[in-house]
Scaffold this motif. Sequence first.
Motif, mmCIF file in Angstrom:
data_model
loop_
_atom_site.group_PDB
_atom_site.id
_atom_site.type_symbol
_atom_site.label_atom_id
_atom_site.label_comp_id
_atom_site.label_asym_id
_atom_site.label_seq_id
_atom_site.Cartn_x
_atom_site.Cartn_y
_atom_site.Cartn_z
ATOM 1 N N TRP A 70 -154.613 -117.261 -54.977
ATOM 2 C CA TRP A 70 -153.412 -118.071 -55.114
ATOM 3 C C TRP A 70 -152.827 -117.847 -56.500
ATOM 4 N N SER A 71 -151.512 -117.780 -56.560
ATOM 5 C CA SER A 71 -150.811 -117.751 -57.851
ATOM 6 C C SER A 71 -149.513 -118.529 -57.703
ATOM 7 N N ARG A 72 -148.993 -118.997 -58.813
ATOM 8 C CA ARG A 72 -147.718 -119.722 -58.762
ATOM 9 C C ARG A 72 -146.591 -118.832 -58.266
ATOM 10 N N LEU A 119 -147.565 -116.928 -49.482
ATOM 11 C CA LEU A 119 -146.844 -118.142 -49.108
ATOM 12 C C LEU A 119 -147.301 -119.300 -49.968
ATOM 13 N N ALA A 120 -146.349 -120.082 -50.447
ATOM 14 C CA ALA A 120 -146.676 -121.316 -51.146
ATOM 15 C C ALA A 120 -147.287 -122.293 -50.144
ATOM 16 N N PHE A 121 -147.971 -123.307 -50.642
ATOM 17 C CA PHE A 121 -148.656 -124.248 -49.760
ATOM 18 C C PHE A 121 -147.701 -124.892 -48.758
ATOM 19 N N ASP A 122 -146.552 -125.349 -49.230
ATOM 20 C CA ASP A 122 -145.608 -126.003 -48.311
ATOM 21 C C ASP A 122 -145.050 -125.014 -47.289
ATOM 22 N N GLN A 123 -144.835 -123.762 -47.696
ATOM 23 C CA GLN A 123 -144.395 -122.737 -46.754
ATOM 24 C C GLN A 123 -145.479 -122.463 -45.712
ATOM 25 N N ASP A 158 -146.762 -116.040 -56.303
ATOM 26 C CA ASP A 158 -146.860 -115.518 -54.939
ATOM 27 C C ASP A 158 -147.409 -116.490 -53.911
ATOM 28 N N GLY A 159 -148.038 -117.565 -54.343
ATOM 29 C CA GLY A 159 -148.680 -118.478 -53.402
ATOM 30 C C GLY A 159 -150.003 -117.908 -52.927
ATOM 31 N N TYR A 160 -150.379 -118.232 -51.691
ATOM 32 C CA TYR A 160 -151.632 -117.736 -51.109
ATOM 33 C C TYR A 160 -151.391 -116.364 -50.496
ATOM 34 N N LYS A 161 -152.334 -115.452 -50.761
ATOM 35 C CA LYS A 161 -152.230 -114.124 -50.168
ATOM 36 C C LYS A 161 -153.584 -113.433 -50.210
#
Length: 142
Positions: A68-70, A31-35, A72-75
């Motif tokens: 974190w990656s652009r 998930l991205a930070f905002d998600q 995939d976001g955080y996982k």
Amino acid sequence: MPRASKRRSPSAERHADTVRKVLFEARPAGLAFDQLSRASSLSPSQVRAGLACLRDIIAERGWPPLIWSRADGYKFCSDPTELQAYEVAVIREKLTEFRRFITGVVAPHAVLQPKGRWVKHLVTQLNSVESTLEMIADYSDV
């Protein structure tokens, strides 16, 4: 080897638990930070506190790392290749930051006080750290 923060507030631990649950629900996707903020109903500062605390908890409990990656976001991740790529990317980022600190602060300090004992020691130690980080950043198996 785990180095957890010395202080963790109960609220940060609650936020970490919320973030962990949301990330487990999203697995295997990230998930991205905002998600992550929307899905957890936490404010951005609460999510940041939760992520920091969660990393400490992960280290204490031996859980898979949080990356974190652009794309995939955080996982959570346990793939060695993906973990190594993430670690090298973070080291490269820190190396850039570190070099800017050396050239923008330490080098001018050394010019102002060329015989200063502290600055000589600092330059010696920082050169060693920079060399080590550069070896990691240039690791070619990634």
